[in-house]
Design a protein around this motif. Structure first.
Motif, PDB file in Angstrom:
ATOM      1  N   PRO A  55     -34.585  92.207  22.267  1.00 32.32           N
ATOM      2  CA  PRO A  55     -33.873  91.034  21.744  1.00 32.32           C
ATOM      3  C   PRO A  55     -32.396  91.325  21.452  1.00 32.32           C
ATOM      4  O   PRO A  55     -31.540  90.440  21.607  1.00 32.32           O
ATOM      5  N   TYR A  56     -32.104  92.572  21.055  1.00 32.05           N
ATOM      6  CA  TYR A  56     -30.730  92.922  20.720  1.00 32.05           C
ATOM      7  C   TYR A  56     -29.964  93.361  21.976  1.00 32.05           C
ATOM      8  O   TYR A  56     -28.744  93.132  22.081  1.00 32.05           O
ATOM      9  N   LEU A  57     -30.671  93.961  22.922  1.00 30.60           N
ATOM     10  CA  LEU A  57     -30.016  94.394  24.156  1.00 30.60           C
ATOM     11  C   LEU A  57     -29.631  93.210  25.037  1.00 30.60           C
ATOM     12  O   LEU A  57     -28.568  93.218  25.682  1.00 30.60           O
ATOM     13  N   PHE A  58     -30.497  92.175  25.061  1.00 30.24           N
ATOM     14  CA  PHE A  58     -30.275  91.041  25.962  1.00 30.24           C
ATOM     15  C   PHE A  58     -29.798  89.782  25.231  1.00 30.24           C
ATOM     16  O   PHE A  58     -29.686  88.724  25.838  1.00 30.24           O
ATOM     17  N   GLY A  59     -29.540  89.911  23.951  1.00 33.21           N
ATOM     18  CA  GLY A  59     -28.886  88.840  23.212  1.00 33.21           C
ATOM     19  C   GLY A  59     -29.726  87.621  22.907  1.00 33.21           C
ATOM     20  O   GLY A  59     -29.212  86.498  22.947  1.00 33.21           O
ATOM     21  N   PHE A  60     -31.027  87.796  22.568  1.00 32.20           N
ATOM     22  CA  PHE A  60     -31.818  86.633  22.143  1.00 32.20           C
ATOM     23  C   PHE A  60     -32.531  86.908  20.810  1.00 32.20           C
ATOM     24  O   PHE A  60     -33.612  86.399  20.551  1.00 32.20           O
ATOM     25  N   ALA A  61     -31.856  87.703  19.943  1.00 32.86           N
ATOM     26  CA  ALA A  61     -32.409  87.990  18.620  1.00 32.86           C
ATOM     27  C   ALA A  61     -32.033  86.857  17.671  1.00 32.86           C
ATOM     28  O   ALA A  61     -31.156  86.982  16.810  1.00 32.86           O
ATOM     29  N   ASP A  62     -32.747  85.719  17.821  1.00 32.90           N
ATOM     30  CA  ASP A  62     -32.435  84.555  17.003  1.00 32.90           C
ATOM     31  C   ASP A  62     -33.546  84.233  16.012  1.00 32.90           C
ATOM     32  O   ASP A  62     -33.516  83.181  15.360  1.00 32.90           O
ATOM     33  N   GLY A  63     -34.518  85.107  15.883  1.00 25.39           N
ATOM     34  CA  GLY A  63     -35.611  84.866  14.952  1.00 25.39           C
ATOM     35  C   GLY A  63     -36.694  83.952  15.472  1.00 25.39           C
ATOM     36  O   GLY A  63     -37.668  83.686  14.765  1.00 25.39           O
ATOM     37  N   GLY A  64     -36.580  83.459  16.707  1.00 27.03           N
ATOM     38  CA  GLY A  64     -37.572  82.552  17.257  1.00 27.03           C
ATOM     39  C   GLY A  64     -38.622  83.292  18.082  1.00 27.03           C
ATOM     40  O   GLY A  64     -38.747  84.529  18.053  1.00 27.03           O
ATOM     41  N   ALA A  65     -39.393  82.508  18.835  1.00 31.09           N
ATOM     42  CA  ALA A  65     -40.478  83.075  19.620  1.00 31.09           C
ATOM     43  C   ALA A  65     -39.966  84.036  20.683  1.00 31.09           C
ATOM     44  O   ALA A  65     -40.645  85.028  21.012  1.00 31.09           O
ATOM     45  N   ALA A  66     -38.776  83.760  21.224  1.00 28.10           N
ATOM     46  CA  ALA A  66     -38.220  84.645  22.239  1.00 28.10           C
ATOM     47  C   ALA A  66     -38.041  86.064  21.707  1.00 28.10           C
ATOM     48  O   ALA A  66     -38.114  87.039  22.465  1.00 28.10           O
ATOM     49  N   GLU A  67     -37.810  86.181  20.385  1.00 29.61           N
ATOM     50  CA  GLU A  67     -37.618  87.503  19.783  1.00 29.61           C
ATOM     51  C   GLU A  67     -38.939  88.116  19.342  1.00 29.61           C
ATOM     52  O   GLU A  67     -39.217  89.289  19.607  1.00 29.61           O
ATOM     53  N   TRP A  68     -39.783  87.344  18.635  1.00 25.23           N
ATOM     54  CA  TRP A  68     -40.966  87.979  18.048  1.00 25.23           C
ATOM     55  C   TRP A  68     -42.077  88.286  19.055  1.00 25.23           C
ATOM     56  O   TRP A  68     -42.898  89.170  18.807  1.00 25.23           O
ATOM     57  N   VAL A  69     -42.102  87.591  20.208  1.00 25.56           N
ATOM     58  CA  VAL A  69     -43.131  87.905  21.210  1.00 25.56           C
ATOM     59  C   VAL A  69     -42.962  89.322  21.761  1.00 25.56           C
ATOM     60  O   VAL A  69     -43.905  90.120  21.723  1.00 25.56           O
ATOM     61  N   PRO A  70     -41.796  89.722  22.298  1.00 30.71           N
ATOM     62  CA  PRO A  70     -41.664  91.108  22.770  1.00 30.71           C
ATOM     63  C   PRO A  70     -41.764  92.125  21.642  1.00 30.71           C
ATOM     64  O   PRO A  70     -42.236  93.248  21.856  1.00 30.71           O
ATOM     65  N   THR A  71     -41.331  91.722  20.432  1.00 32.36           N
ATOM     66  CA  THR A  71     -41.460  92.637  19.296  1.00 32.36           C
ATOM     67  C   THR A  71     -42.928  92.902  18.990  1.00 32.36           C
ATOM     68  O   THR A  71     -43.337  94.055  18.772  1.00 32.36           O
ATOM     69  N   LEU A  72     -43.734  91.849  18.974  1.00 36.19           N
ATOM     70  CA  LEU A  72     -45.165  92.004  18.709  1.00 36.19           C
ATOM     71  C   LEU A  72     -45.839  92.830  19.798  1.00 36.19           C
ATOM     72  O   LEU A  72     -46.642  93.734  19.506  1.00 36.19           O
TER      73      LEU A  72
END
Length: 217
Positions: A24-41
């Motif tokens: 999320p931080y490398l590709f610039g989508f660390a906005d707290g939404g599903a786009a961030e938490w799915v790969p984190t999970l």
């Protein structure tokens, strides 16, 4: 298809897990939404299951390798489809798709048996393990003239009735001893049965039987 050794798969697991956490931080989508938490999970799941998997890179080694690979494949498919499942495809989708396909592809091409356990699955090792379970003596164990164990062995290693029967039949427990049973000798007449069981005795019994037989009519 299963070409990747498990030790290499373990290294890829940890690298992919860390990459998913940082994506999320490398590709610039660390906005707290599903786009961030799915790969984190998914990254957390991959790292935790790697620590628990029964392969060279695991620590607890309680999770079988086939289960690990199945979970990797499911996680990869889930990650690849997540932009459309959770509706953020218009924001970002390429990192999720590519990393998901990589995870699923690695799972599909990794060997099921860990490299440090591969020797245990060979036929010779399985036969040796079976012999040990049945309580059979090793090859250098002292044996008697009839090729049975020279000393009695305990069959307590047998886990069920069939294994105990095999241990007894093999002579490992010394319950079966080779003996000569005169009653089982193939003697043709009562005279032969009553005579000494040596060559001279058998000849004498046969001659007496022939002399006492009535002449043919």
């Amino acid at each position: 298809m299963q070409r990747i050794p498990t030790r290499i798969h373990g290294m890829l697991d940890y690298a992919l897990g860390i990459l998913l956490l940082a994506s999320p931080y490398l590709f610039g989508f660390a906005d707290g939404g599903a786009a961030e938490w799915v790969p984190t999970l998914v990254g957390i799941v991959i790292i935790v299951q790697s620590l628990m998997t029964d392969y060279e890179r695991g620590i607890a080694r309680i999770l079988p390798m086939p289960v690990h690979l199945g979970m990797d494949a499911v996680a990869g498919v889930f990650l690849a489809a997540s932009p459309w499942l959770f509706g953020f495809a218009e924001q970002v989708w390429l990192p999720h798709l590519l990393l998901g396909l990589v995870a699923a592809g690695i799972a599909a091409t990794t060997r099921i048996v860990p490299d440090d356990r591969a020797a245990d699955s060979t036929p010779l090792v399985r036969m040796a393990s079976m012999a040990e379970t049945l309580g059979k003596p090793p090859a250098d164990h002292p044996r008697s003239s009839d090729l049975r164990p020279a000393t009695a062995l305990h069959a307590g290693k047998a886990e069920n009735a069939d294994q105990l029967r095999r241990a007894i039949d093999s002579g490992a427990t010394r319950d079966k001893v080779a003996v000569v049973d005169p009653a089982a000798a193939p003697l043709g007449t009562d005279a032969e049965s009553g005579a000494p069981h040596d060559e001279e005795g058998l000849k004498l019994a046969r001659s007496q039987g022939q002399s006492s037989a009535p002449p043919p009519s």
